[in-house]
Write a protein that holds these residues in place. Structure first.
Motif, PDB file in Angstrom:
ATOM      1  N   THR A 375      62.895  88.602  88.857  1.00 12.52           N
ATOM      2  CA  THR A 375      61.353  87.811  89.450  1.00 12.52           C
ATOM      3  C   THR A 375      61.482  87.654  90.938  1.00 12.52           C
ATOM      4  OG1 THR A 375      60.447  85.813  89.180  1.00 12.52           O
ATOM      5  CG2 THR A 375      62.913  85.528  88.972  1.00 12.52           C
ATOM      6  N   THR A 376      60.418  87.535  91.372  1.00  9.66           N
ATOM      7  CA  THR A 376      59.990  87.315  92.838  1.00  9.66           C
ATOM      8  C   THR A 376      59.875  85.878  93.014  1.00  9.66           C
ATOM      9  OG1 THR A 376      57.785  87.757  92.692  1.00  9.66           O
ATOM     10  CG2 THR A 376      59.355  89.479  93.311  1.00  9.66           C
ATOM     11  N   PHE A 377      59.819  85.032  92.136  1.00 10.32           N
ATOM     12  CA  PHE A 377      59.332  83.538  91.993  1.00 10.32           C
ATOM     13  C   PHE A 377      58.070  83.558  92.856  1.00 10.32           C
ATOM     14  CE2 PHE A 377      63.952  83.340  91.733  1.00 10.32           C
ATOM     15  CZ  PHE A 377      63.952  82.646  91.029  1.00 10.32           C
ATOM     16  N   SER A 378      57.512  82.417  92.829  1.00 12.64           N
ATOM     17  CA  SER A 378      56.239  82.197  93.454  1.00 12.64           C
ATOM     18  C   SER A 378      55.908  82.463  94.982  1.00 12.64           C
ATOM     19  CB  SER A 378      55.581  80.894  92.981  1.00 12.64           C
ATOM     20  OG  SER A 378      56.103  79.900  93.323  1.00 12.64           O
ATOM     21  N   ASN A 379      57.124  82.131  95.767  1.00  7.46           N
ATOM     22  CA  ASN A 379      57.090  82.175  97.214  1.00  7.46           C
ATOM     23  C   ASN A 379      58.580  82.348  97.416  1.00  7.46           C
ATOM     24  OD1 ASN A 379      58.496  79.306  97.520  1.00  7.46           O
ATOM     25  ND2 ASN A 379      56.373  78.704  96.552  1.00  7.46           N
ATOM     26  N   VAL A 380      58.777  82.545  98.873  1.00  8.12           N
ATOM     27  CA  VAL A 380      59.856  82.933  99.404  1.00  8.12           C
ATOM     28  C   VAL A 380      60.798  81.741  99.425  1.00  8.12           C
ATOM     29  CG1 VAL A 380      61.186  83.610 101.522  1.00  8.12           C
ATOM     30  CG2 VAL A 380      58.935  84.750 100.883  1.00  8.12           C
ATOM     31  N   ARG A 381      60.402  80.446  99.634  1.00  6.93           N
ATOM     32  CA  ARG A 381      60.931  79.240  99.628  1.00  6.93           C
ATOM     33  C   ARG A 381      61.880  79.139  98.147  1.00  6.93           C
ATOM     34  NH1 ARG A 381      59.087  73.226 101.482  1.00  6.93           N
ATOM     35  NH2 ARG A 381      60.864  72.082 101.502  1.00  6.93           N
ATOM     36  N   SER A 382      61.220  79.377  96.973  1.00  4.07           N
ATOM     37  CA  SER A 382      61.776  79.176  95.817  1.00  4.07           C
ATOM     38  C   SER A 382      62.886  80.333  95.512  1.00  4.07           C
ATOM     39  CB  SER A 382      60.506  79.199  94.642  1.00  4.07           C
ATOM     40  OG  SER A 382      59.569  78.189  94.985  1.00  4.07           O
ATOM     41  N   LYS A 383      62.453  81.161  95.958  1.00  2.00           N
ATOM     42  CA  LYS A 383      63.418  82.701  95.980  1.00  2.00           C
ATOM     43  C   LYS A 383      64.656  82.349  96.349  1.00  2.00           C
ATOM     44  CE  LYS A 383      63.894  87.588  96.590  1.00  2.00           C
ATOM     45  NZ  LYS A 383      62.967  88.730  97.205  1.00  2.00           N
ATOM     46  N   TYR A 384      65.034  81.721  97.588  1.00  2.37           N
ATOM     47  CA  TYR A 384      66.350  81.328  98.314  1.00  2.37           C
ATOM     48  C   TYR A 384      67.055  82.639  98.440  1.00  2.37           C
ATOM     49  CZ  TYR A 384      65.699  76.418  97.201  1.00  2.37           C
ATOM     50  OH  TYR A 384      64.961  75.305  97.446  1.00  2.37           O
ATOM     51  N   ASP A 385      68.176  82.943  98.262  1.00  2.00           N
ATOM     52  CA  ASP A 385      68.975  84.133  98.219  1.00  2.00           C
ATOM     53  C   ASP A 385      69.078  85.011  97.074  1.00  2.00           C
ATOM     54  OD1 ASP A 385      69.639  83.394 100.840  1.00  2.00           O
ATOM     55  OD2 ASP A 385      71.371  82.602 100.120  1.00  2.00           O
ATOM     56  N   TYR A 386      68.024  84.939  96.188  1.00  2.00           N
ATOM     57  CA  TYR A 386      68.049  85.766  94.783  1.00  2.00           C
ATOM     58  C   TYR A 386      67.517  87.044  95.267  1.00  2.00           C
ATOM     59  CZ  TYR A 386      66.756  87.139  90.256  1.00  2.00           C
ATOM     60  OH  TYR A 386      66.731  87.872  88.706  1.00  2.00           O
ATOM     61  N   ASP A 387      68.216  87.977  94.958  1.00  2.00           N
ATOM     62  CA  ASP A 387      68.073  89.688  94.970  1.00  2.00           C
ATOM     63  C   ASP A 387      67.112  90.110  94.116  1.00  2.00           C
ATOM     64  OD1 ASP A 387      67.914  92.339  95.616  1.00  2.00           O
ATOM     65  OD2 ASP A 387      69.986  92.336  95.654  1.00  2.00           O
ATOM     66  N   SER A 388      65.823  90.079  94.208  1.00  2.00           N
ATOM     67  CA  SER A 388      64.903  90.312  93.099  1.00  2.00           C
ATOM     68  C   SER A 388      65.182  91.793  92.921  1.00  2.00           C
ATOM     69  CB  SER A 388      63.459  90.148  93.577  1.00  2.00           C
ATOM     70  OG  SER A 388      63.296  88.779  93.712  1.00  2.00           O
ATOM     71  N   GLU A 389      64.957  92.809  93.855  1.00  2.00           N
ATOM     72  CA  GLU A 389      65.226  94.196  93.364  1.00  2.00           C
ATOM     73  C   GLU A 389      66.567  94.433  92.751  1.00  2.00           C
ATOM     74  OE1 GLU A 389      64.217  96.777  96.675  1.00  2.00           O
ATOM     75  OE2 GLU A 389      61.932  96.116  96.624  1.00  2.00           O
ATOM     76  N   GLY A 390      67.593  93.832  93.338  1.00  6.33           N
ATOM     77  CA  GLY A 390      68.986  94.202  92.901  1.00  6.33           C
ATOM     78  C   GLY A 390      69.210  93.491  91.525  1.00  6.33           C
ATOM     79  N   ASN A 391      68.369  92.525  90.922  1.00  6.09           N
ATOM     80  CA  ASN A 391      68.355  92.189  89.556  1.00  6.09           C
ATOM     81  C   ASN A 391      67.400  92.703  88.722  1.00  6.09           C
ATOM     82  OD1 ASN A 391      70.646  89.724  89.454  1.00  6.09           O
ATOM     83  ND2 ASN A 391      69.641  89.377  91.476  1.00  6.09           N
ATOM     84  N   ALA A 392      66.473  93.546  89.143  1.00  8.06           N
ATOM     85  CA  ALA A 392      65.363  94.065  88.233  1.00  8.06           C
ATOM     86  C   ALA A 392      65.781  95.033  86.922  1.00  8.06           C
ATOM     87  CB  ALA A 392      64.364  94.711  89.201  1.00  8.06           C
ATOM     88  N   VAL A 393      65.463  94.410  85.926  1.00  6.61           N
ATOM     89  CA  VAL A 393      65.922  95.603  84.815  1.00  6.61           C
ATOM     90  C   VAL A 393      64.592  95.932  83.762  1.00  6.61           C
ATOM     91  CG1 VAL A 393      68.212  94.357  84.762  1.00  6.61           C
ATOM     92  CG2 VAL A 393      66.223  93.681  83.293  1.00  6.61           C
ATOM     93  N   MET A 394      63.498  95.129  84.288  1.00  8.42           N
ATOM     94  CA  MET A 394      62.398  95.455  83.213  1.00  8.42           C
ATOM     95  C   MET A 394      61.372  96.723  83.509  1.00  8.42           C
ATOM     96  SD  MET A 394      62.585  92.924  80.868  1.00  8.42           S
ATOM     97  CE  MET A 394      60.929  92.882  80.361  1.00  8.42           C
ATOM     98  N   THR A 395      61.419  97.652  82.511  1.00  4.23           N
ATOM     99  CA  THR A 395      60.190  98.475  83.028  1.00  4.23           C
ATOM    100  C   THR A 395      59.021  98.048  82.677  1.00  4.23           C
ATOM    101  OG1 THR A 395      60.542  99.604  80.639  1.00  4.23           O
ATOM    102  CG2 THR A 395      62.206 100.356  82.114  1.00  4.23           C
ATOM    103  N   PHE A 396      57.993  99.122  83.049  1.00  2.28           N
ATOM    104  CA  PHE A 396      56.636  98.749  82.761  1.00  2.28           C
ATOM    105  C   PHE A 396      56.424  98.351  81.303  1.00  2.28           C
ATOM    106  CE2 PHE A 396      52.135  99.184  81.773  1.00  2.28           C
ATOM    107  CZ  PHE A 396      51.422  98.537  83.017  1.00  2.28           C
TER     108      PHE A 396
END
Length: 631
Positions: A375-396
């Protein structure tokens, strides 16, 4: 008034099921009805398999973009005249009442009855378009005078030149004299003009702005969404999750989501998920998906429609949108008018009026944040240091399946604050069957011509038919059925080749549809290339620009060769670059969701849905507003 939007499956209604005529006896549940045939034999049937017309008439297949504006406005005016009569029961619609309407609008009573029969047979505006005369050249005085009156009113009275009625009468008299026709009485012209709506006359003579200021208090207020499909809100957003490609499981980006939300129940009645940028195509296909039954779609995702029921179908009365340009286009506008849908636009910079769909988006995204890795969350502030691309697993495909299951099995079943704690599915059922205090509307009727529905919301163009076929966007398309159109000339002049209207799906340019005006059929034309041409319009234009930039003369052979070369590049580079992987996934998704792939045989079954979870969604109360746009 839309017949498709207002007709409901209720006891006593005549319907067709598996080609046989029945009458509805009772509504067993939200997706099943009890029907009785001519011999009194009773059986149960899926509500989504019942139709109200025996077969698709020429009116249902007529190509909207081929209809001149003048004829279209005339058909809409005829619908305006008979609308009060359509709202009456057969008992209330006496011959005296019909005769009064006919006289007030300077038509014969038989004509009004003919319009009512035609419209009730299909529920479409095109049923009221005058058919070409088979006895052209004969002595049909009244019809010729009628045509002259309509033409002169349209060309001189309904213009910003604002000719007087007296001048229009003189012009009609002159036109009749030139054809040795007896002119109509002056009172006939006065009555014809008086029968036109004040809003139409003001808009055409003084401009839309004046008409809005004068009439928006009457017609422009947001209607009470007090039953299912009264008002459906539509909007787009980017999904807050990174999707990975299927082969290498590496990130390719975020898809776009277009949803249609029923304001009354908060049910999502349809959606469209894609990597293509939002626009008229996404909006149109979302509307089509909302109108059609969902069992086939759920089954295509591997979801059992007997367990995960989504009993939403039918033409909505109003669509409420923001002011994005795709919602103001001619394609969406005329397609909506054909099915009797009123499109309303919320005031600019007044986002609070889109509260239902905006709140639905926030609820959907919150669950994505909670459940989906990447998840990218709704904004950068909510995301903190979470690696969205590194944790991505969902195909379309996995995301599409997850979202459908979430909607049907979770969101629709949970108590909803906007419904005073009633789950959307329960609120929908209350609107259909009624409560102790409110009468239900009955089940919506099913639009059975899926191909025509989807084509109506597709973009169009005009092309001639050559010996090699139809040339479009650098490709050649053909079908033996169009040979009869080769070397045909325009009806307006013998010097020009006749142009035919085509429809195309920008997601998949391997096939286009040519409209045959003689049979009212859309003929599928396939690319004459033996190579794979399952490419999008955007990719095709990119190829042509690239070839032109290199100094090549753009031709079909080069285009096909470039397609094959680019596919090999994407395949070899897909494990290195995110953009290449995204292009490959877009091509796969476009091919899967194209018009050809979306039309499937009707399959339907019924069963009880899943039990409701206990989570409660939040929602804002809907506020009325005034419309700042034309219908």
């Amino acid at each position: 008034m839309s017949l498709l939007a207002t007709t409901r499956l209720v006891p006593g209604l005549a319907v067709y099921y598996q080609g046989k005529r029945y009458h509805i006896e009772d509504l067993i549940n939200i997706s099943t009805v009890l029907i009785r045939d001519e011999n009194g034999r009773r059986e149960t049937a899926p509500a989504s398999d019942l139709i109200i017309r025996e077969e698709h008439s020429a009116a249902t297949r007529m190509e909207l973009a081929s209809i001149p504006d003048k004829k279209w406005r005339r058909a809409q005016e005829r619908l305006r005249i008979i609308s009060p009569l359509l709202e009456m029961s057969d008992k209330e619609r006496t011959r005296e009442v019909v005769k009064a309407v006919a006289e007030n609008n300077s038509y014969d009573t038989a004509t009004i009855y003919r319009w009512i029969r035609a419209y009730k047979a299909s529920g479409l505006v095109t049923s009221l378009i005058r058919k070409p005369r088979v006895d052209k050249g004969g002595n049909r005085l009244s019809q010729e005078v009628d045509a002259i009156i309509s033409d002169m009113i349209d060309r001189f009275y309904l213009t910003e030149q604002r000719s007087s009625i007296k001048r229009v009468i003189r012009l009609i008299g002159s036109a009749c004299a030139s054809q040795d026709i007896r002119p109509p009485a002056e009172v006939t012209v006065y009555r014809r003009i008086a029968a036109l709506s004040d809003e139409l006359k003001t808009s055409r003579r003084y401009g839309s702005k004046i008409a809005q200021e004068r009439f928006q208090q009457i017609r422009g207020k947001f209607p009470d969404a007090n039953f299912p499909l009264a008002v459906v809100q539509i909007d787009h957003t980017k999904v807050d999750v990174i999707v990975v490609d299927e082969k290498h499981r590496l990130p390719i980006g975020r898809p776009y989501l277009t949803i249609a939300t029923d304001v009354y129940s908060k049910m999502c009645v349809g959606y469209y998920l894609s990597f293509d940028p939002v626009g008229a195509l996404a909006a149109g296909q979302c509307i089509a998906n909302a109108i059609l039954p969902k069992d086939d779609y759920l089954a295509s995702l591997g979801i059992d429609p007997k367990e995960y029921q989504w009993p939403c179908w039918g033409v909505m009365r109003r669509i409420h949108t923001d002011n994005a340009k795709e919602f103001h286009g001619e394609v969406l506008g005329r397609a909506a008018e054909q099915y009797g849908i009123i499109v309303e636009h919320r005031p600019k910079r007044a986002t609070r009026f889109g509260g239902n769909v905006e709140r639905a988006f926030r609820t959907y995204m919150k669950n994505i944040h909670d459940e989906l890795p990447g998840t990218t969350f709704s904004n950068v502030r909510s995301k903190y240091d979470y690696d969205s691309e590194g944790n991505a697993v969902m195909t379309f495909d996995a995301l599409e399946m997850w979202f459908a299951q979430y909607l049907v099995g979770d969101y629709h079943q949970a108590p909803h604050r906007g419904n005073n704690g009633v789950p959307p599915i329960a609120k929908w059922e209350q609107g259909i069957f009624g409560t102790d205090t409110d009468i239900g509307t009955g089940l919506p009727v099913v639009e059975t011509d899926e191909k025509q529905l989807r084509l109506s919301f597709m973009p169009s163009n005009r092309r001639t038919v050559q010996r090699s076929g139809v040339e479009f966007e650098g490709l050649t398309y053909s079908n033996p059925a169009i040979r009869k159109f080769v070397k045909t000339r325009s009806s307006a002049t013998s010097k020009l080749a006749r142009q035919f209207l085509i429809r195309y799906d920008p997601r998949d340019m391997s096939t286009i549809w040519l409209y045959d005006p003689d049979s009212n059929e859309h003929i599928p034309l396939s690319s004459t290339s033996k190579k794979d041409t399952h490419v999008s319009l955007w990719e095709l234009r990119s190829i042509k620009r690239e070839l032109a930039g290199k100094g090549y003369t753009v031709n079909q052979r080069l285009i096909h060769q470039s397609i094959e070369d680019r596919k090999r590049i994407v395949e070899s580079e897909s494990n290195l670059t995110k953009s290449a992987r995204k292009e490959r996934q877009k091509a796969k998704q476009q091919k899967k969701s194209s018009l050809k792939a979306s039309i499937r045989p009707v399959q339907s079954d019924t069963a009880n849905g899943p039990s409701a979870p206990t989570q409660t969604w939040d929602d804002d109360d809907l506020q009325p507003f005034k419309i700042s746009g034309e219908y």
